[in-house]
Design a protein around this motif. Structure first.
Motif, PDB file in Angstrom:
ATOM      1  N   MET A  99       0.837  -1.194   0.000  1.00  0.00           N
ATOM      2  CA  MET A  99       0.000   0.000   0.000  1.00  0.00           C
ATOM      3  C   MET A  99       0.871   1.243   0.000  1.00  0.00           C
ATOM      4  SD  MET A  99      -2.875   1.204   2.828  1.00  0.00           S
ATOM      5  CE  MET A  99      -1.658   1.518   4.106  1.00  0.00           C
ATOM      6  N   SER A 100       0.500   2.209  -0.814  1.00  0.00           N
ATOM      7  CA  SER A 100       1.224   3.476  -0.849  1.00  0.00           C
ATOM      8  C   SER A 100       1.106   4.177   0.498  1.00  0.00           C
ATOM      9  CB  SER A 100       0.664   4.368  -1.949  1.00  0.00           C
ATOM     10  OG  SER A 100       1.207   5.661  -1.877  1.00  0.00           O
ATOM     11  N   PRO A 101       2.183   4.800   0.990  1.00  0.00           N
ATOM     12  CA  PRO A 101       2.077   5.581   2.230  1.00  0.00           C
ATOM     13  C   PRO A 101       0.982   6.640   2.114  1.00  0.00           C
ATOM     14  CG  PRO A 101       4.367   5.343   1.580  1.00  0.00           C
ATOM     15  CD  PRO A 101       3.552   4.820   0.436  1.00  0.00           C
ATOM     16  N   PRO A 159      -2.717   9.693  -0.905  1.00  0.00           N
ATOM     17  CA  PRO A 159      -1.505   8.908  -1.134  1.00  0.00           C
ATOM     18  C   PRO A 159      -0.284   9.821  -1.191  1.00  0.00           C
ATOM     19  CG  PRO A 159      -3.224   8.342  -2.712  1.00  0.00           C
ATOM     20  CD  PRO A 159      -3.686   9.564  -2.011  1.00  0.00           C
ATOM     21  N   ALA A 160       0.865   9.275  -0.864  1.00  0.00           N
ATOM     22  CA  ALA A 160       2.093  10.069  -0.809  1.00  0.00           C
ATOM     23  C   ALA A 160       2.356  10.805  -2.107  1.00  0.00           C
ATOM     24  CB  ALA A 160       3.276   9.162  -0.463  1.00  0.00           C
ATOM     25  N   VAL A 175       2.866  20.221  -1.733  1.00  0.00           N
ATOM     26  CA  VAL A 175       2.758  21.536  -1.111  1.00  0.00           C
ATOM     27  C   VAL A 175       3.244  22.570  -2.113  1.00  0.00           C
ATOM     28  CG1 VAL A 175       3.609  23.000   0.772  1.00  0.00           C
ATOM     29  CG2 VAL A 175       3.067  20.601   1.212  1.00  0.00           C
ATOM     30  N   SER A 176       2.600  23.722  -2.158  1.00  0.00           N
ATOM     31  CA  SER A 176       2.950  24.766  -3.111  1.00  0.00           C
ATOM     32  C   SER A 176       4.393  25.233  -2.946  1.00  0.00           C
ATOM     33  CB  SER A 176       2.014  25.966  -2.936  1.00  0.00           C
ATOM     34  OG  SER A 176       2.453  27.072  -3.703  1.00  0.00           O
ATOM     35  N   VAL A 177       5.049  25.534  -4.065  1.00  0.00           N
ATOM     36  CA  VAL A 177       6.403  26.094  -4.004  1.00  0.00           C
ATOM     37  C   VAL A 177       6.387  27.499  -3.411  1.00  0.00           C
ATOM     38  CG1 VAL A 177       7.267  24.710  -5.911  1.00  0.00           C
ATOM     39  CG2 VAL A 177       6.266  26.958  -6.383  1.00  0.00           C
ATOM     40  N   GLU A 178       5.191  28.112  -3.321  1.00  0.00           N
ATOM     41  CA  GLU A 178       5.069  29.430  -2.705  1.00  0.00           C
ATOM     42  C   GLU A 178       4.785  29.354  -1.208  1.00  0.00           C
ATOM     43  OE1 GLU A 178       3.540  32.427  -6.091  1.00  0.00           O
ATOM     44  OE2 GLU A 178       2.002  31.039  -5.345  1.00  0.00           O
ATOM     45  N   ASP A 179       4.694  28.139  -0.677  1.00  0.00           N
ATOM     46  CA  ASP A 179       4.443  27.982   0.755  1.00  0.00           C
ATOM     47  C   ASP A 179       5.628  28.544   1.535  1.00  0.00           C
ATOM     48  OD1 ASP A 179       2.500  26.106   2.652  1.00  0.00           O
ATOM     49  OD2 ASP A 179       4.523  26.364   3.461  1.00  0.00           O
ATOM     50  N   ARG A 180       5.342  29.279   2.591  1.00  0.00           N
ATOM     51  CA  ARG A 180       6.417  29.912   3.366  1.00  0.00           C
ATOM     52  C   ARG A 180       7.276  28.893   4.116  1.00  0.00           C
ATOM     53  NH1 ARG A 180       6.300  35.554   4.397  1.00  0.00           N
ATOM     54  NH2 ARG A 180       7.311  35.122   6.404  1.00  0.00           N
ATOM     55  N   VAL A 182       0.641  15.794   8.039  1.00  0.00           N
ATOM     56  CA  VAL A 182       0.969  14.728   8.989  1.00  0.00           C
ATOM     57  C   VAL A 182       1.384  13.499   8.190  1.00  0.00           C
ATOM     58  CG1 VAL A 182       0.160  13.262  10.880  1.00  0.00           C
ATOM     59  CG2 VAL A 182      -0.767  15.591  10.617  1.00  0.00           C
ATOM     60  N   TYR A 183       2.532  12.936   8.522  1.00  0.00           N
ATOM     61  CA  TYR A 183       2.895  11.662   7.905  1.00  0.00           C
ATOM     62  C   TYR A 183       3.490  10.738   8.944  1.00  0.00           C
ATOM     63  CZ  TYR A 183       7.878  13.048   7.406  1.00  0.00           C
ATOM     64  OH  TYR A 183       9.171  13.436   7.629  1.00  0.00           O
ATOM     65  N   ALA A 184       3.487   9.464   8.640  1.00  0.00           N
ATOM     66  CA  ALA A 184       3.931   8.447   9.598  1.00  0.00           C
ATOM     67  C   ALA A 184       4.763   7.383   8.899  1.00  0.00           C
ATOM     68  CB  ALA A 184       2.722   7.800  10.278  1.00  0.00           C
ATOM     69  N   LYS A 185       5.695   6.825   9.647  1.00  0.00           N
ATOM     70  CA  LYS A 185       6.503   5.702   9.178  1.00  0.00           C
ATOM     71  C   LYS A 185       6.476   4.619  10.252  1.00  0.00           C
ATOM     72  CE  LYS A 185       9.774   8.569   6.553  1.00  0.00           C
ATOM     73  NZ  LYS A 185      11.213   8.948   6.382  1.00  0.00           N
ATOM     74  N   GLY A 186       6.349   3.384   9.831  1.00  0.00           N
ATOM     75  CA  GLY A 186       6.278   2.292  10.784  1.00  0.00           C
ATOM     76  C   GLY A 186       7.578   2.082  11.535  1.00  0.00           C
ATOM     77  N   LEU A 187       7.455   1.735  12.807  1.00  0.00           N
ATOM     78  CA  LEU A 187       8.607   1.440  13.654  1.00  0.00           C
ATOM     79  C   LEU A 187       8.376   0.113  14.377  1.00  0.00           C
ATOM     80  CD1 LEU A 187       9.425   4.854  15.409  1.00  0.00           C
ATOM     81  CD2 LEU A 187      10.617   3.811  13.476  1.00  0.00           C
ATOM     82  N   PRO A 188       9.437  -0.477  14.918  1.00  0.00           N
ATOM     83  CA  PRO A 188       9.252  -1.704  15.706  1.00  0.00           C
ATOM     84  C   PRO A 188       8.440  -1.423  16.967  1.00  0.00           C
ATOM     85  CG  PRO A 188      11.573  -1.362  15.150  1.00  0.00           C
ATOM     86  CD  PRO A 188      10.858  -0.098  14.805  1.00  0.00           C
ATOM     87  N   ARG A 189       7.903  -2.474  17.531  1.00  0.00           N
ATOM     88  CA  ARG A 189       7.172  -2.364  18.791  1.00  0.00           C
ATOM     89  C   ARG A 189       8.092  -1.784  19.859  1.00  0.00           C
ATOM     90  NH1 ARG A 189       5.804  -4.399  23.762  1.00  0.00           N
ATOM     91  NH2 ARG A 189       3.657  -5.128  24.119  1.00  0.00           N
ATOM     92  N   GLY A 190       7.526  -0.953  20.711  1.00  0.00           N
ATOM     93  CA  GLY A 190       8.280  -0.426  21.841  1.00  0.00           C
ATOM     94  C   GLY A 190       7.974  -1.206  23.101  1.00  0.00           C
TER      95      GLY A 190
END
Length: 287
Positions: free
Chosen positions: A1-3, A13-14, A19-24, A114-122
């Protein structure tokens, strides 16, 4: 699945999260962010992170108009859309697109990503996101003083840390930054702790450093466990000559240091104790 990203309240989807190139945030680094850790699908120390994000936006005069509950909902939706239980999460708020001038307009139409990346269990049964203990190197780049950019604000302008990391030799993982007076303050993306004379030491938050959320949790755990905690002003030699040292940040949690400027430091009982107590805290709260 795409992020899957959350862009201004919509899950996309990722490849569509643009984001606009004019974004500050892109033009000037004019934005705030928080890095968070999800354990068992829930955000660790959410209120503390949300408080700091509020303080950063206030320091930058970004009145984004999004309440805390809505922002948390967007974060939770992003974690769920990616089907993560354990994850790294980054929430960014910029001033958005405004006319091409340096002076910001007080009327803000923010860009929120907001974006997320999977990590191992803590927790107790988890595993570290790092493979080996860290090696530290004192760098020439100095920490930007609070009088120039608020030290306690997490902004998109991370050039200071990038320049520090660019100095590292191949064998070093993290830069050891000093302030303009030559005192140790932090790593490029971490807080620094070391053990000397049977006490845990860390640079004082009154100096030009970003006092991390994990830093505060570790200090509380140490004090509760009867480990003396000292905050003060230190030289690189204090860290090099320590009995043990470790770094903290949201992603690494506690990462032992085995070498500072080519000098072996090694782990020890205090680092092991606090790592175990941190894992137990995460386990109790989130699993």
């Amino acid at each position: 699945m795409s992020p899957q990203f959350n862009l201004d309240g919509e899950i996309v989807p990722a490849e569509e999260a643009t984001v606009s190139v004019e974004d500050r945030g892109f033009q000037y680094g004019d934005g705030a962010f928080e890095t968070l850790r999800a354990y068992g699908g829930d955000i660790f120390e959410w209120e503390a992170h949300a408080d700091r994000l509020d303080r950063t936006c206030e320091a930058l005069s970004i009145d984004h108009g999004i309440d805390r509950a809505e922002l948390r909902e967007r974060i939770d939706e992003t974690i769920a859309a990616n089907e993560f239980d354990d994850a790294y999460v980054k929430c960014s708020i910029t001033r958005g697109v405004q006319p091409g001038k340096l002076t910001p307009d007080p009327d803000v139409d923010p860009t929120v990503v907001v974006y997320a990346k999977g990590l191992p269990r803590g927790g107790v049964d988890g595993e570290s996101v790092w493979d080996d203990p860290a090696t530290l190197q004192t760098v020439k780049t100095r920490r930007m003083p609070d009088s120039a950019i608020p030290a306690s604000a997490k902004t998109h302008n991370y050039l200071n840390g990038i320049l520090a990391r660019a100095e590292l030799i191949d064998t070093a993982d993290e830069a050891l930054l000093r302030d303009t007076e030559g005192a140790v303050v932090e790593g490029a993306a971490s807080n620094v702790f070391f053990v000397h004379d049977d006490a845990l030491h860390t640079p004082s938050a009154t100096r030009d450093l970003l006092p991390g959320i994990t830093r505060r949790v570790v200090i509380d755990l140490a004090e509760d466990a009867g480990v003396p905690v000292r905050t003060g002003t230190y030289e690189p030699s204090d860290v090099r000559e320590a009995r043990e040292a470790f770094l903290t940040n949201t992603t690494w949690e506690l990462r032992p240091v085995d070498e500072v400027d080519g000098i072996s430091v090694g782990g020890g009982a205090v680092t092991e104790l606090l790592s175990r107590l941190f894992d137990e805290l995460v386990e109790e709260r989130h699993y």
